[in-house]
Design a protein around this motif. Sequence first.
Motif, PDB file in Angstrom:
ATOM      1  N   ASN A  84       0.483  -1.272  -0.275  1.00  0.00           N
ATOM      2  CA  ASN A  84       0.091  -0.142   0.019  1.00  0.00           C
ATOM      3  C   ASN A  84       0.623   1.166  -0.084  1.00  0.00           C
ATOM      4  OD1 ASN A  84      -2.588  -1.509   0.245  1.00  0.00           O
ATOM      5  ND2 ASN A  84      -2.360  -1.978   1.971  1.00  0.00           N
ATOM      6  N   LEU A  85       1.817   1.121   0.466  1.00  0.00           N
ATOM      7  CA  LEU A  85       3.245   2.043   0.729  1.00  0.00           C
ATOM      8  C   LEU A  85       3.762   3.110  -0.725  1.00  0.00           C
ATOM      9  CD1 LEU A  85       4.462   2.494   4.431  1.00  0.00           C
ATOM     10  CD2 LEU A  85       2.923   3.744   3.563  1.00  0.00           C
ATOM     11  N   MET A  86       3.927   1.410  -1.537  1.00  0.00           N
ATOM     12  CA  MET A  86       4.132   1.283  -2.577  1.00  0.00           C
ATOM     13  C   MET A  86       4.108   2.408  -3.767  1.00  0.00           C
ATOM     14  SD  MET A  86       7.413   0.838  -2.095  1.00  0.00           S
ATOM     15  CE  MET A  86       8.350   0.579  -3.616  1.00  0.00           C
ATOM     16  N   ILE A  87       2.383   2.318  -3.127  1.00  0.00           N
ATOM     17  CA  ILE A  87       1.105   2.362  -3.796  1.00  0.00           C
ATOM     18  C   ILE A  87       0.703   3.946  -3.540  1.00  0.00           C
ATOM     19  CG2 ILE A  87      -1.276   2.175  -4.643  1.00  0.00           C
ATOM     20  CD1 ILE A  87      -1.247  -0.828  -4.385  1.00  0.00           C
ATOM     21  N   PHE A  88       0.858   4.331  -2.750  1.00  0.00           N
ATOM     22  CA  PHE A  88       1.283   5.623  -2.103  1.00  0.00           C
ATOM     23  C   PHE A  88       1.961   6.419  -2.894  1.00  0.00           C
ATOM     24  CE2 PHE A  88       3.235   8.336   0.563  1.00  0.00           C
ATOM     25  CZ  PHE A  88       2.246   9.858   1.043  1.00  0.00           C
ATOM     26  N   THR A  89       3.376   5.939  -3.067  1.00  0.00           N
ATOM     27  CA  THR A  89       4.509   6.667  -3.664  1.00  0.00           C
ATOM     28  C   THR A  89       4.442   6.717  -5.019  1.00  0.00           C
ATOM     29  OG1 THR A  89       6.053   5.430  -1.687  1.00  0.00           O
ATOM     30  CG2 THR A  89       7.003   5.950  -3.266  1.00  0.00           C
ATOM     31  N   LEU A  90       4.391   5.848  -5.638  1.00  0.00           N
ATOM     32  CA  LEU A  90       3.549   5.602  -6.837  1.00  0.00           C
ATOM     33  C   LEU A  90       2.883   6.764  -7.282  1.00  0.00           C
ATOM     34  CD1 LEU A  90       4.110   1.827  -8.210  1.00  0.00           C
ATOM     35  CD2 LEU A  90       6.150   3.532  -8.520  1.00  0.00           C
ATOM     36  N   ILE A  91       1.945   6.684  -6.801  1.00  0.00           N
ATOM     37  CA  ILE A  91       0.963   7.947  -6.896  1.00  0.00           C
ATOM     38  C   ILE A  91       1.756   9.101  -7.153  1.00  0.00           C
ATOM     39  CG2 ILE A  91      -1.285   9.222  -6.323  1.00  0.00           C
ATOM     40  CD1 ILE A  91      -2.262   6.397  -5.587  1.00  0.00           C
ATOM     41  N   LEU A  92       2.408   9.731  -5.669  1.00  0.00           N
ATOM     42  CA  LEU A  92       3.388  10.816  -4.641  1.00  0.00           C
ATOM     43  C   LEU A  92       4.153  10.696  -5.971  1.00  0.00           C
ATOM     44  CD1 LEU A  92       3.918  13.473  -2.888  1.00  0.00           C
ATOM     45  CD2 LEU A  92       4.905  11.558  -2.228  1.00  0.00           C
ATOM     46  N   ALA A 146       2.864  12.443  -9.570  1.00  0.00           N
ATOM     47  CA  ALA A 146       2.442  14.048  -8.943  1.00  0.00           C
ATOM     48  C   ALA A 146       3.545  15.011  -9.677  1.00  0.00           C
ATOM     49  CB  ALA A 146       1.680  14.336  -7.767  1.00  0.00           C
ATOM     50  N   VAL A 147       4.352  14.259  -8.906  1.00  0.00           N
ATOM     51  CA  VAL A 147       5.402  15.045  -8.787  1.00  0.00           C
ATOM     52  C   VAL A 147       6.437  15.547 -10.316  1.00  0.00           C
ATOM     53  CG1 VAL A 147       8.214  15.616  -7.795  1.00  0.00           C
ATOM     54  CG2 VAL A 147       6.081  15.063  -6.854  1.00  0.00           C
ATOM     55  N   VAL A 148       5.879  14.168 -10.510  1.00  0.00           N
ATOM     56  CA  VAL A 148       6.868  13.968 -12.971  1.00  0.00           C
ATOM     57  C   VAL A 148       5.644  15.310 -13.088  1.00  0.00           C
ATOM     58  CG1 VAL A 148       6.904  12.932 -14.273  1.00  0.00           C
ATOM     59  CG2 VAL A 148       8.147  12.464 -12.262  1.00  0.00           C
ATOM     60  N   ILE A 149       4.428  15.087 -13.041  1.00  0.00           N
ATOM     61  CA  ILE A 149       3.708  15.491 -13.856  1.00  0.00           C
ATOM     62  C   ILE A 149       3.286  17.020 -13.176  1.00  0.00           C
ATOM     63  CG2 ILE A 149       0.907  16.576 -13.524  1.00  0.00           C
ATOM     64  CD1 ILE A 149       0.187  13.321 -13.538  1.00  0.00           C
ATOM     65  N   THR A 150       3.757  17.665 -12.058  1.00  0.00           N
ATOM     66  CA  THR A 150       4.008  19.051 -11.871  1.00  0.00           C
ATOM     67  C   THR A 150       5.761  19.743 -12.514  1.00  0.00           C
ATOM     68  OG1 THR A 150       3.017  18.635  -9.683  1.00  0.00           O
ATOM     69  CG2 THR A 150       3.914  20.357 -10.027  1.00  0.00           C
ATOM     70  N   PHE A 151       6.229  19.368 -12.347  1.00  0.00           N
ATOM     71  CA  PHE A 151       7.500  18.930 -13.394  1.00  0.00           C
ATOM     72  C   PHE A 151       7.145  19.215 -14.764  1.00  0.00           C
ATOM     73  CE2 PHE A 151      10.373  16.187 -10.092  1.00  0.00           C
ATOM     74  CZ  PHE A 151      10.928  18.377  -9.164  1.00  0.00           C
ATOM     75  N   ILE A 152       6.693  18.812 -15.536  1.00  0.00           N
ATOM     76  CA  ILE A 152       5.674  18.361 -16.455  1.00  0.00           C
ATOM     77  C   ILE A 152       5.477  19.983 -17.233  1.00  0.00           C
ATOM     78  CG2 ILE A 152       4.907  17.938 -18.814  1.00  0.00           C
ATOM     79  CD1 ILE A 152       5.444  15.293 -17.827  1.00  0.00           C
ATOM     80  N   SER A 153       4.868  20.491 -16.470  1.00  0.00           N
ATOM     81  CA  SER A 153       3.286  21.100 -16.226  1.00  0.00           C
ATOM     82  C   SER A 153       4.428  22.192 -16.013  1.00  0.00           C
ATOM     83  CB  SER A 153       2.371  20.719 -15.719  1.00  0.00           C
ATOM     84  OG  SER A 153       2.429  21.529 -14.427  1.00  0.00           O
ATOM     85  N   VAL A 154       5.268  22.893 -15.240  1.00  0.00           N
ATOM     86  CA  VAL A 154       5.531  23.980 -15.067  1.00  0.00           C
ATOM     87  C   VAL A 154       6.804  23.639 -16.131  1.00  0.00           C
ATOM     88  CG1 VAL A 154       7.428  24.653 -13.257  1.00  0.00           C
ATOM     89  CG2 VAL A 154       5.328  23.789 -12.742  1.00  0.00           C
ATOM     90  N   TYR A 155       7.320  22.588 -16.395  1.00  0.00           N
ATOM     91  CA  TYR A 155       8.968  23.328 -17.910  1.00  0.00           C
ATOM     92  C   TYR A 155       8.120  23.463 -18.836  1.00  0.00           C
ATOM     93  CZ  TYR A 155      12.685  22.263 -20.226  1.00  0.00           C
ATOM     94  OH  TYR A 155      14.284  22.229 -21.028  1.00  0.00           O
ATOM     95  N   SER A 156       7.274  22.707 -19.140  1.00  0.00           N
ATOM     96  CA  SER A 156       6.408  23.786 -20.341  1.00  0.00           C
ATOM     97  C   SER A 156       5.655  24.436 -21.173  1.00  0.00           C
ATOM     98  CB  SER A 156       5.603  22.209 -20.721  1.00  0.00           C
ATOM     99  OG  SER A 156       4.205  22.385 -19.976  1.00  0.00           O
TER     100      SER A 156
END
Length: 143
Positions: A36-44, A47-57
């Motif tokens: 369950n923590l690994m699933i939480f980690t993947l989601i978190l 979200a960080v990667v999506i934030t990086f991509i949206s801010v960078y683009s």
Amino acid sequence: MQDFTNTTIDLDTLPKYEEVIFQKLQPKYWNVIVINLMIFTLILLGAVVITFISVYSSNETDLGAGFYIAILVAALVIILFSFWMNRISFQKRGFVIREKDLLYRSGILSTTTTIVPFNRIQHIAVNEGMFSRMYDLASLEIY
């Protein structure tokens, strides 16, 4: 009509739950917590990667590499902290089945002990999650 009496009870005669040795939870349950923590980690991290991509683009402002590293370090700290807290919580949980009641202990900073007399139990629900079934585990909900 009966005479009403309300005498005081000697507290030393009450059963001492503090002296009971609690049984630890199944060690396999830690595997379910880790999944369950690994699933939480993947989601978190997603979200960080999506934030990086949206801010960078957006190219409106260049925040610099320090900002991205700070966000990534913050995410990793949150992940490590949640693993650590869940491990401590898992180690502190326990239960006891006595002759007339059931005790359950949990908590990290403050320990909570719940005592349920058998004659107060209305019904019991058994829950098996997808990952719990992989390890032949189930959780009991006592009402």
